[in-house]
Design a protein around this motif. Structure first.
Motif, short mmCIF file in Angstrom:
data_model
loop_
_atom_site.label_atom_id
_atom_site.label_comp_id
_atom_site.label_asym_id
_atom_site.label_seq_id
_atom_site.Cartn_x
_atom_site.Cartn_y
_atom_site.Cartn_z
N PRO A 185 -5.58 3.75 1.55
CA PRO A 185 -5.46 2.36 1.11
C PRO A 185 -5.10 1.43 2.27
CG PRO A 185 -4.25 3.83 -0.35
CD PRO A 185 -4.64 4.64 0.84
N GLN A 186 -5.72 0.25 2.29
CA GLN A 186 -5.49 -0.71 3.37
C GLN A 186 -5.10 -2.07 2.80
OE1 GLN A 186 -6.03 0.14 6.99
NE2 GLN A 186 -5.64 2.02 5.84
N VAL A 187 -4.26 -2.79 3.55
CA VAL A 187 -3.86 -4.15 3.20
C VAL A 187 -4.01 -5.02 4.44
CG1 VAL A 187 -1.98 -5.66 2.49
CG2 VAL A 187 -2.26 -3.44 1.40
N SER A 215 -6.92 2.42 -6.57
CA SER A 215 -6.21 3.68 -6.42
C SER A 215 -7.17 4.85 -6.45
CB SER A 215 -5.16 3.83 -7.54
OG SER A 215 -4.50 5.08 -7.45
N ARG A 270 0.85 -1.20 0.00
CA ARG A 270 0.00 0.00 0.00
C ARG A 270 0.88 1.24 0.00
NH1 ARG A 270 -2.16 0.40 6.32
NH2 ARG A 270 -0.52 1.82 7.01
N ILE A 308 -7.17 -6.02 -0.16
CA ILE A 308 -6.78 -4.62 -0.34
C ILE A 308 -8.01 -3.80 -0.69
CG2 ILE A 308 -4.48 -5.28 -1.15
CD1 ILE A 308 -5.38 -4.27 -3.97
N THR A 330 -2.63 4.33 -3.26
CA THR A 330 -2.77 3.13 -4.07
C THR A 330 -2.41 1.88 -3.27
OG1 THR A 330 -2.16 4.37 -6.05
CG2 THR A 330 -2.01 1.98 -6.19
N ALA A 331 -3.15 0.81 -3.51
CA ALA A 331 -2.79 -0.51 -2.98
C ALA A 331 -2.76 -1.49 -4.15
CB ALA A 331 -3.80 -0.97 -1.93
N LYS A 386 1.72 -2.65 5.89
CA LYS A 386 2.17 -1.70 4.89
C LYS A 386 2.56 -2.45 3.61
CE LYS A 386 4.01 1.31 8.51
NZ LYS A 386 5.26 1.86 9.12
#
Length: 259
Positions: free
Chosen positions: A146-148, A222, A40, A138, A44-45, A161
């Protein structure tokens, strides 16, 4: 009782406090021979995974480990592909039920927590078995960007991250940890292009392969205005999509020229 006796039962701990069936599920993740990476950035991820076609008669377009869950959330799954498809179907169902009940799309962290809870139930009841997959979700969050999230067969989930899963998980994790020092000191930018390039570089390095466009697959979400939609038109910001072969080839060439 011998180890062979303990590993027949999902709900029985060994004298060392281990659940062997759960450990076997973790081994299935790397046993499939696929490596996936998720990163991420600021807006954007990205998820990237190997695509291996075991038979020349198979249609490569039907071989995938990246799936769309909601318009904005996607995932990559490593491990047993049959388990993966079952998990993806359940994940889509949970997201749809949330949308119907509350009137808005589920957030990545809420979806990850829900699926982790379901996975944990699979480790404590007879008549079930843990799914032999690792799922990386994601998606964008309106407040946190953005998350993961990584979800494992034991029901553990946590935000990252950058994270890797699959056969080369250890090597990829070490690579990302070293690169992240450059990110933190500002020498590497994690804008949209930087995230995509770092993901490709990581997978290429740990697999020691110069990939062709048909040998990888990339999913992206994104909020950058540079995000193109289908047919080359600019689509909705934050929507999850998978890159076409031509676009993947462009990014591979770009990374190759950078090296």
């Amino acid at each position: 009782m011998s180890r062979s006796s303990y590993d027949r039962y999902l709900t029985v701990f060994s004298p060392e406090g281990r659940l062997y069936q759960v450990e076997y599920a973790f081994k299935a993740i790397s046993g499939a021979g696929i490596t996936a990476v998720a990163i991420r950035g600021k807006d954007t991820a990205v998820v990237i995974a190997q695509r291996k076609v075991p038979d020349k008669l198979l249609d490569p377009e039907t071989i995938t480990h990246i799936f769309q869950i909601t318009p904005t959330i996607g995932c990559v799954v490593t491990g047993r592909i049959a388990d993966a498809r079952a998990q993806v179907q359940r994940t889509r169902s949970e997201a749809a039920q949330f949308r119907y009940k509350f009137g808005y799309e589920i957030t990545p962290d809420a979806l990850a927590k829900r699926m982790a809870n379901i996975n944990q139930v699979y480790t404590q009841r007879a008549g079930m078995r843990p799914l032999g997959i690792g799922m990386i979700l994601i998606g964008p969050d309106d407040e946190r960007g953005p998350q993961v999230f990584m979800i494992d067969p034991a029901g553990f989930f946590v935000g990252y991250k950058a994270v890797a899963s699959g056969q080369k998980q250890t090597e990829a994790t070490n690579y990302l940890e070293k690169k992240w020092k450059s990110v933190e000191n500002g020498s590497v930018s994690l804008d949209r292009a930087g995230v995509i390039e770092l993901a490709i570089e990581c997978l290429s390095t740990v697999c020691a392969t110069d990939f062709k466009a048909g040998e990888i697959e990339i999913g992206i979400t994104s909020t950058s205005p540079e995000e193109p939609g289908e047919g080359g038109q600019k689509g909705g910001l934050g929507r999850f999509r998978t890159m076409g072969e031509a676009e993947r080839d462009e990014w591979l060439v770009r990374v190759g020229e950078k090296d």
